[in-house]
Design a protein around this motif. Structure first.
Motif, mmCIF file in Angstrom:
data_model
loop_
_atom_site.group_PDB
_atom_site.id
_atom_site.type_symbol
_atom_site.label_atom_id
_atom_site.label_comp_id
_atom_site.label_asym_id
_atom_site.label_seq_id
_atom_site.Cartn_x
_atom_site.Cartn_y
_atom_site.Cartn_z
ATOM 1 N N LEU A 91 0.807 -1.217 0.000
ATOM 2 C CA LEU A 91 0.000 0.000 0.000
ATOM 3 C C LEU A 91 0.843 1.272 0.000
ATOM 4 C CD1 LEU A 91 -2.712 -1.080 2.612
ATOM 5 C CD2 LEU A 91 -3.013 -0.874 0.128
ATOM 6 N N HIS A 92 2.159 1.108 -0.112
ATOM 7 C CA HIS A 92 3.062 2.265 -0.006
ATOM 8 C C HIS A 92 2.831 3.246 -1.164
ATOM 9 C CE1 HIS A 92 6.782 4.470 0.823
ATOM 10 N NE2 HIS A 92 6.820 3.818 1.986
ATOM 11 N N HIS A 93 3.048 4.525 -0.892
ATOM 12 C CA HIS A 93 2.829 5.559 -1.913
ATOM 13 C C HIS A 93 3.964 5.621 -2.935
ATOM 14 C CE1 HIS A 93 5.859 8.043 0.072
ATOM 15 N NE2 HIS A 93 5.265 7.750 1.229
ATOM 16 N N ALA A 94 5.112 4.947 -2.641
ATOM 17 C CA ALA A 94 6.247 4.969 -3.562
ATOM 18 C C ALA A 94 5.938 4.154 -4.810
ATOM 19 C CB ALA A 94 7.495 4.426 -2.884
ATOM 20 N N THR A 95 6.728 4.368 -5.826
ATOM 21 C CA THR A 95 6.500 3.636 -7.072
ATOM 22 C C THR A 95 7.145 2.250 -7.057
ATOM 23 O OG1 THR A 95 8.470 4.652 -8.041
ATOM 24 C CG2 THR A 95 6.351 5.773 -8.405
ATOM 25 N N TYR A 96 8.132 2.044 -6.170
ATOM 26 C CA TYR A 96 8.874 0.773 -6.170
ATOM 27 C C TYR A 96 9.300 0.447 -4.743
ATOM 28 C CZ TYR A 96 12.694 -2.533 -7.216
ATOM 29 O OH TYR A 96 13.519 -3.618 -7.274
ATOM 30 N N ARG A 97 9.042 -0.795 -4.319
ATOM 31 C CA ARG A 97 9.434 -1.232 -2.976
ATOM 32 C C ARG A 97 10.020 -2.640 -3.042
ATOM 33 N NH1 ARG A 97 10.263 2.343 0.613
ATOM 34 N NH2 ARG A 97 9.689 0.966 2.337
ATOM 35 N N VAL A 98 11.051 -2.890 -2.219
ATOM 36 C CA VAL A 98 11.636 -4.221 -2.102
ATOM 37 C C VAL A 98 10.898 -4.978 -1.007
ATOM 38 C CG1 VAL A 98 13.704 -5.544 -1.521
ATOM 39 C CG2 VAL A 98 13.910 -3.453 -2.889
ATOM 40 N N LEU A 99 10.375 -6.155 -1.338
ATOM 41 C CA LEU A 99 9.637 -6.963 -0.366
ATOM 42 C C LEU A 99 10.558 -7.926 0.392
ATOM 43 C CD1 LEU A 99 6.431 -7.884 -2.403
ATOM 44 C CD2 LEU A 99 6.739 -6.049 -0.735
ATOM 45 N N SER A 100 11.513 -8.537 -0.286
ATOM 46 C CA SER A 100 12.404 -9.479 0.379
ATOM 47 C C SER A 100 13.616 -9.750 -0.504
ATOM 48 C CB SER A 100 11.679 -10.799 0.672
ATOM 49 O OG SER A 100 12.480 -11.651 1.449
ATOM 50 N N ARG A 101 14.732 -10.065 0.150
ATOM 51 C CA ARG A 101 15.946 -10.443 -0.556
ATOM 52 C C ARG A 101 16.313 -11.876 -0.167
ATOM 53 N NH1 ARG A 101 18.029 -6.186 -3.170
ATOM 54 N NH2 ARG A 101 17.742 -4.067 -2.353
ATOM 55 N N ARG A 102 17.232 -12.469 -0.900
ATOM 56 C CA ARG A 102 17.742 -13.820 -0.638
ATOM 57 C C ARG A 102 16.597 -14.835 -0.598
ATOM 58 N NH1 ARG A 102 22.612 -13.841 3.636
ATOM 59 N NH2 ARG A 102 23.055 -15.686 2.397
ATOM 60 N N VAL A 103 15.743 -14.774 -1.591
ATOM 61 C CA VAL A 103 14.596 -15.679 -1.655
ATOM 62 C C VAL A 103 15.022 -16.991 -2.298
ATOM 63 C CG1 VAL A 103 12.319 -16.010 -2.684
ATOM 64 C CG2 VAL A 103 12.952 -13.794 -1.741
ATOM 65 N N LEU A 104 14.589 -18.096 -1.707
ATOM 66 C CA LEU A 104 14.932 -19.416 -2.234
ATOM 67 C C LEU A 104 14.231 -19.657 -3.570
ATOM 68 C CD1 LEU A 104 14.636 -21.491 1.048
ATOM 69 C CD2 LEU A 104 16.744 -20.881 -0.136
ATOM 70 N N PRO A 105 14.803 -20.507 -4.425
ATOM 71 C CA PRO A 105 14.184 -20.779 -5.730
ATOM 72 C C PRO A 105 12.739 -21.262 -5.618
ATOM 73 C CG PRO A 105 16.413 -21.633 -5.675
ATOM 74 C CD PRO A 105 16.107 -21.174 -4.293
ATOM 75 N N ALA A 106 12.450 -22.124 -4.651
ATOM 76 C CA ALA A 106 11.074 -22.624 -4.503
ATOM 77 C C ALA A 106 10.130 -21.488 -4.119
ATOM 78 C CB ALA A 106 11.041 -23.730 -3.451
ATOM 79 N N GLN A 107 10.595 -20.599 -3.258
ATOM 80 C CA GLN A 107 9.759 -19.450 -2.881
ATOM 81 C C GLN A 107 9.536 -18.530 -4.071
ATOM 82 O OE1 GLN A 107 12.498 -18.354 0.325
ATOM 83 N NE2 GLN A 107 10.782 -18.448 1.770
ATOM 84 N N ALA A 108 10.611 -18.308 -4.851
ATOM 85 C CA ALA A 108 10.479 -17.462 -6.039
ATOM 86 C C ALA A 108 9.462 -18.044 -7.016
ATOM 87 C CB ALA A 108 11.839 -17.316 -6.717
ATOM 88 N N GLN A 109 9.488 -19.362 -7.174
ATOM 89 C CA GLN A 109 8.542 -20.009 -8.079
ATOM 90 C C GLN A 109 7.110 -19.867 -7.565
ATOM 91 O OE1 GLN A 109 9.429 -21.751 -11.135
ATOM 92 N NE2 GLN A 109 7.270 -21.209 -11.287
ATOM 93 N N ALA A 110 6.924 -20.020 -6.234
ATOM 94 C CA ALA A 110 5.585 -19.883 -5.652
ATOM 95 C C ALA A 110 5.059 -18.458 -5.819
ATOM 96 C CB ALA A 110 5.622 -20.268 -4.177
ATOM 97 N N ILE A 111 5.925 -17.467 -5.652
ATOM 98 C CA ILE A 111 5.503 -16.071 -5.826
ATOM 99 C C ILE A 111 5.150 -15.804 -7.289
ATOM 100 C CG2 ILE A 111 6.334 -13.678 -5.746
ATOM 101 C CD1 ILE A 111 7.993 -14.536 -3.275
#
Length: 547
Positions: A91-111
């Motif tokens: 809901l942030h007013h900015a145009t770009y936000r980082v949600l998480s870093r160092r995400v595992l491949p399985a998590q990246a696939q689920a997202i």
């Protein structure tokens, strides 16, 4: 078996990363800087390696999904991120936000499977430390940036440009560290820290012929893969486990200084023969201070140099320091590096603590002579002991592997004759004195114990001690210095309530030598020893064990 399983798991993870499809379009992968160089131990064991991980970002203004529902889904995939926090980012007013870093491949696939076009998966550089906390204070850690990882402590920070620069193209950094020796030293220090309910511990293994730091340990430690979270240790630790007690911690290392004072007095001709005696018949009263020997090994007689070392006599050492004088004492201490931060390729270091030069009278000269009122790091002490035992040459320490025949240039501090005599005296302390629990059959260990009261908020605390041991092996031809320090050990039934260095730190030395000597190619030999024929008969009885 555990290390083998860990290696296999890491290999599988890296394989998954390589097999996943490249995310489209933002250009982050193609724009990455050259791969950050590996950090290796002296035998080629990987201590740090880079790989491309995934970062999850969002363009909040372009969201198609309902934020509450999407935050709930993301929280189920990223358990380290709270649903509330994720919702606030969406809901942030900015145009770009980082949600998480160092995400595992399985998590990246689920997202990716959520199908939200405003969420972007980008490859980004990451750093893996496969041995977890092993050597963490030496290696340091990195922080991921958009284009590359940046070194934030330890050698990662000092050699950041070399490891990541265009010119070096990922050239490995080869350390002097031997990961086998590092593990053995860490295990023995940790065991002692737990056994004696201590708040911390530190240790060094130094090659006295080359200046290489073969191992450096500071406890409690941390996991450089998650540097914001203190690595779990089985004892109460420092609020910041990233504090390097070996280079940043300044401690009064007590009677370990006596060997330095004896070497100075010997070099200056104050000690003319081993049978020469000095008055230890009564305590020395100077100003408002009284210098006395510990009651467990109080002699109350004229003592010779072997007895000063074996019985760890404060009075005898104070007599030597007084004869040496403050000016000559300060000159030796300066040349040994004790007035400056330790010289080594680490940014984490502190300045020693010592009496003001303007107030360095006879009282300070005497007390500094036996390690009271002068605080240095364990690495300072290891370098100085290297000069005592290696023939008299002070070599600055280095964390990097030295090529054969390319030892760090040194400066002569003591004569070769003084060094040879000191080696016999240090061996005698272990065979007959306060360091007997450091003795390791076949390896001719020598050294000196040191117990001191800890200074807290400018005051000495009686029940808070620092127990240390500084020694070397094999003493007939010294190659390695080992320093072990335990911070605030407690007495236990096994040690009859004592928490002094003879009971706490000396056994660490013995255990470490037994474990690392075979690894370092030092073979046991019980057929010969240091020549102590000229000094053995000068010591009346065996020394006490309590120092």
């Amino acid at each position: 078996m555990v290390f083998t399983a860990l290696t296999a798991a890491l290999a599988l993870r890296l394989g998954d990363l390589a097999l996943l499809h490249e995310p489209p379009a933002t250009g982050s992968a193609s724009a990455l800087s050259p791969k950050r160089g590996d950090i290796l131990d002296r035998n080629g064991v990987v201590l740090a390696r880079s790989f491309e991980a995934f970062g999850v970002s969002v363009f909040p203004q372009q969201l198609v999904s309902e934020p509450d529902r999407l935050a709930h889904q993301l929280a189920a995939i990223l358990p380290e991120r709270s649903e509330e926090r994720l919702k606030s980012e969406l809901l942030h007013h900015a145009t770009y936000r980082v949600l998480s870093r160092r995400v595992l491949p399985a998590q990246a696939q689920a997202i990716n499977n959520l199908g939200e076009p405003a969420i972007v998966l980008e490859r980004e550089p990451d750093r893996l430390y496969p041995n977890l906390s092993l050597g963490a204070h030496v290696i340091g850690y990195t922080e991921a940036g958009k284009r590359r990882a940046f070194g934030r402590s330890g050698l990662e920070k000092v050699f950041d440009e070399k490891l990541s620069g265009e010119a070096t193209r990922g050239t490995p950094l080869v350390l002097a560290m031997d990961s086998r020796v590092q593990q053995a030293l860490a295990a023995e220090l940790r065991a002692s820290m737990v056994k004696h309910h201590a708040v911390g511990a530190a240790g060094v293994v130094l090659d006295v012929q080359t200046g290489e730091v073969i191992a450096m340990v500071s406890l409690p430690d941390f996991n450089p893969n998650a540097p914001g979270m203190d690595y779990v240790t089985p004892a109460d630790g420092s609020p910041d486990n990233r504090f390097n007690r070996t280079t940043q911690g300044m401690y009064e290392l007590g009677s370990t200084f006596k060997a330095l004072t004896v070497a100075m007095a010997m070099d200056e001709g104050i000690i003319k023969s081993m049978s020469q005696t000095f008055d230890a018949t009564a305590p020395i009263r100077i100003g408002k201070f009284t210098i006395d020997d510990d009651k467990s090994h109080r002699l109350r007689k004229y003592v010779n140099t072997p007895e000063i070392m074996v019985f760890s006599s404060n009075i005898g050492t104070a007599r030597l320091a007084s004869a040496l004088g403050g000016e000559r004492q300060r000159d030796y201490l300066k040349r040994l590096g004790f007035f400056d931060p330790v010289r080594v390729e680490l940014g984490e270091h502190s300045r020693p603590l010592y009496p003001a030069i303007s107030n360095w009278g006879e009282s300070a000269t005497m007390t500094v002579g036996f390690g009271h009122g002068f605080a240095v790091s364990p690495l300072h002490l290891a370098i100085a002991y290297g000069a005592v035992v290696n023939g008299g040459i002070l070599r600055p320490a280095t964390m990097l592997k030295v090529a054969p025949g390319k030892a760090v240039p040194g400066t002569r501090i003591f004569t070769a004759e003084t060094s040879a005599k000191m080696n016999a005296l240090l061996r005698l302390v272990v065979t007959s004195g306060t360091g007997r629990k450091a003795n390791t059959p076949g390896y001719r260990v020598g050294g000196k114990t040191g117990t001191s009261e800890k200074v807290v908020n400018g005051r000495y605390v009686k029940n808070a001690r620092v127990a240390s041991f500084a020694g070397a092996f094999p003493m007939d031809k010294p190659r390695y210095v080992v320093v072990a320090m335990v911070d605030e050990p407690k007495g236990i039934p096994e040690t009859y309530g004592f928490a002094t260095a003879g009971w706490v730190a000396a056994p660490i030395m013995g255990n470490v030598v037994a474990r690392i000597a075979p690894v370092l190619g030092v073979a046991p030999d019980v057929t010969h020893d240091v020549d102590m024929r000229g000094i053995l008969g000068l010591v009346e009885t065996a020394g006490a064990e309590h120092e």
